[in-house]
Design a protein around this motif. Structure first.
Motif, PDB file in Angstrom:
ATOM      1  N   VAL A  49      24.588  -1.755  16.760  1.00 35.39           N
ATOM      2  CA  VAL A  49      23.956  -1.956  15.447  1.00 35.39           C
ATOM      3  C   VAL A  49      24.563  -3.166  14.751  1.00 35.39           C
ATOM      4  O   VAL A  49      23.856  -3.961  14.115  1.00 35.39           O
ATOM      5  CB  VAL A  49      24.111  -0.687  14.585  1.00 35.39           C
ATOM      6  CG1 VAL A  49      23.694  -0.957  13.142  1.00 35.39           C
ATOM      7  CG2 VAL A  49      23.265   0.449  15.161  1.00 35.39           C
ATOM      8  N   ALA A  50      25.870  -3.349  14.897  1.00 28.94           N
ATOM      9  CA  ALA A  50      26.541  -4.476  14.248  1.00 28.94           C
ATOM     10  C   ALA A  50      26.037  -5.819  14.756  1.00 28.94           C
ATOM     11  O   ALA A  50      26.112  -6.823  14.040  1.00 28.94           O
ATOM     12  CB  ALA A  50      28.052  -4.370  14.464  1.00 28.94           C
ATOM     13  N   ARG A  51      25.512  -5.838  15.971  1.00 35.28           N
ATOM     14  CA  ARG A  51      24.960  -7.096  16.480  1.00 35.28           C
ATOM     15  C   ARG A  51      23.433  -7.114  16.456  1.00 35.28           C
ATOM     16  O   ARG A  51      22.796  -7.928  17.108  1.00 35.28           O
ATOM     17  CB  ARG A  51      25.492  -7.422  17.859  1.00 35.28           C
ATOM     18  CG  ARG A  51      25.110  -6.512  19.001  1.00 35.28           C
ATOM     19  CD  ARG A  51      25.661  -7.105  20.301  1.00 35.28           C
ATOM     20  NE  ARG A  51      25.465  -6.286  21.472  1.00 35.28           N
ATOM     21  CZ  ARG A  51      24.387  -6.340  22.263  1.00 35.28           C
ATOM     22  NH1 ARG A  51      23.381  -7.135  21.954  1.00 35.28           N
ATOM     23  NH2 ARG A  51      24.320  -5.576  23.340  1.00 35.28           N
ATOM     24  N   GLY A  52      22.853  -6.194  15.693  1.00 35.74           N
ATOM     25  CA  GLY A  52      21.439  -6.307  15.377  1.00 35.74           C
ATOM     26  C   GLY A  52      20.485  -5.407  16.123  1.00 35.74           C
ATOM     27  O   GLY A  52      19.269  -5.498  15.929  1.00 35.74           O
ATOM     28  N   ARG A  53      20.976  -4.513  16.972  1.00 35.16           N
ATOM     29  CA  ARG A  53      20.085  -3.586  17.674  1.00 35.16           C
ATOM     30  C   ARG A  53      19.833  -2.330  16.841  1.00 35.16           C
ATOM     31  O   ARG A  53      20.646  -1.958  16.002  1.00 35.16           O
ATOM     32  CB  ARG A  53      20.682  -3.183  19.025  1.00 35.16           C
ATOM     33  CG  ARG A  53      20.578  -4.256  20.085  1.00 35.16           C
ATOM     34  CD  ARG A  53      21.180  -3.770  21.395  1.00 35.16           C
ATOM     35  NE  ARG A  53      20.567  -2.542  21.859  1.00 35.16           N
ATOM     36  CZ  ARG A  53      19.486  -2.496  22.648  1.00 35.16           C
ATOM     37  NH1 ARG A  53      18.906  -3.621  23.040  1.00 35.16           N
ATOM     38  NH2 ARG A  53      18.998  -1.347  23.047  1.00 35.16           N
ATOM     39  N   SER A  54      18.726  -1.678  17.110  1.00 40.20           N
ATOM     40  CA  SER A  54      18.434  -0.401  16.469  1.00 40.20           C
ATOM     41  C   SER A  54      19.062   0.727  17.274  1.00 40.20           C
ATOM     42  O   SER A  54      18.955   0.751  18.508  1.00 40.20           O
ATOM     43  CB  SER A  54      16.924  -0.176  16.381  1.00 40.20           C
ATOM     44  OG  SER A  54      16.330  -1.052  15.466  1.00 40.20           O
ATOM     45  N   GLU A  55      19.679   1.656  16.585  1.00 35.52           N
ATOM     46  CA  GLU A  55      20.276   2.830  17.222  1.00 35.52           C
ATOM     47  C   GLU A  55      20.155   4.012  16.273  1.00 35.52           C
ATOM     48  O   GLU A  55      20.122   3.837  15.049  1.00 35.52           O
ATOM     49  CB  GLU A  55      21.753   2.596  17.548  1.00 35.52           C
ATOM     50  CG  GLU A  55      22.016   1.617  18.665  1.00 35.52           C
ATOM     51  CD  GLU A  55      21.686   2.180  20.029  1.00 35.52           C
ATOM     52  OE1 GLU A  55      21.760   3.414  20.215  1.00 35.52           O
ATOM     53  OE2 GLU A  55      21.333   1.383  20.925  1.00 35.52           O
ATOM     54  N   GLN A 116      23.392  -2.361  28.151  1.00 30.40           N
ATOM     55  CA  GLN A 116      24.181  -3.088  27.164  1.00 30.40           C
ATOM     56  C   GLN A 116      25.675  -2.963  27.486  1.00 30.40           C
ATOM     57  O   GLN A 116      26.162  -1.891  27.858  1.00 30.40           O
ATOM     58  CB  GLN A 116      23.906  -2.561  25.750  1.00 30.40           C
ATOM     59  CG  GLN A 116      22.573  -2.979  25.189  1.00 30.40           C
ATOM     60  CD  GLN A 116      21.404  -2.262  25.838  1.00 30.40           C
ATOM     61  OE1 GLN A 116      21.551  -1.121  26.271  1.00 30.40           O
ATOM     62  NE2 GLN A 116      20.254  -2.907  25.897  1.00 30.40           N
TER      63      GLN A 116
END
Length: 263
Positions: A49-55, A116
């Motif tokens: 999430v911190a690098r922009g992915r949805s979780e 990932q």
């Protein structure tokens, strides 16, 4: 296992109960998730999430799964099926979520698919493909609950014999295998031959008649739609193609021409 033989596949941070309900006119199954169940997998999800992915991030992931299953409004009926795609670094959280799923008539799908770096570093996702004993142990732990159990896997992983792995997971108690075929569509035929008792869901690039028919011709029992799973026009195309394929097989069986299975 479900009908129609079209599913929508888990997309982390997106595939929730509302997403599944929206797909109901076109599909027979929905794979919610993925959901990180323990501290290590949740930490990896937070890094994503911190690098922009949805979780999906939840203080109580098992409670989150229960709430999601409880909030399904449209995804009912004896022919439809719901499962939750999960990640964990040990069997115990999988047992806990499997019990919740079993109580609600849902299945558990072990995630051996995500690639990932953050997830692989803690032993989740596709790292399980190279550790078949651990993956089989996860499947067996989930099966103890009485829930239907499967795994989502990925083709084209160096050193991984996917047909052999499929047979191992069937022996461990898996009911289905959800295969991201990547660019190796013919692997579906090899997996189907190696583990004929598994319900085989083929994934990757399913957008319409050509891709759906190809996977079914190779021996898949169903197909799943990933990224365009929120696009009703794509789902409608795939549903029509799949229905036509199975109708063609039924017509061929009635006429005694078992070779004419493809529409």
């Amino acid at each position: 296992m479900f009908a129609p033989r079209v599913a929508v596949a888990s997309l982390s941070g997106e595939s929730d109960a509302a997403w599944a309900d929206a797909a109901v006119p076109h599909v027979g199954a929905a794979f919610l998730g993925g959901v990180a169940l323990d501290d290590a997998s949740q930490a990896a999800a937070r890094d994503l999430v911190a690098r922009g992915r949805s979780e999906f991030l939840a203080d109580d992931p098992v409670g989150f799964v229960a709430a999601q299953l409880g909030s399904l409004d449209e995804f009912g009926g004896e022919d439809r099926f719901v499962a939750v795609n999960v990640r964990a670094t040990s069997p115990d959280p999988i047992r806990a979520v499997a019990a919740v799923c079993a109580d609600r008539g849902a299945g558990v799908e072990i995630n051996a698919h995500c690639r990932q770096d953050e997830l692989c570093a803690v032993g989740c996702g596709e790292t399980l493909l190279r550790d078949s004993d651990r993956l089989a142990a996860y499947v067996a732990a989930a099966a103890e609950s009485g829930a239907s159990v499967g795994a989502k896997v990925r083709a084209e992983i160096d050193g991984v014999d996917l047909p052999n792995l499929a047979a191992t997971l069937a022996d461990a108690g898996a009911d289905w295998l959800h295969v991201d075929a990547m660019d190796s569509e013919a692997v579906i035929a090899d997996v189907a031959a190696a583990a004929p008792d598994l319900f085989l869901v083929a994934n990757n690039g399913v957008r319409g008649r050509e891709t759906a028919t190809e996977y079914l011709d190779y021996g898949a029992d169903a197909v799943s739609v990933g990224r365009p799973s929120d696009n009703p026009r794509v789902l409608c195309r795939v549903r029509t193609a799949v229905d036509d394929w199975f109708a063609g097989r039924e017509d061929a069986a009635e006429s005694g021409d078992e070779s004419g299975v493809s529409a």
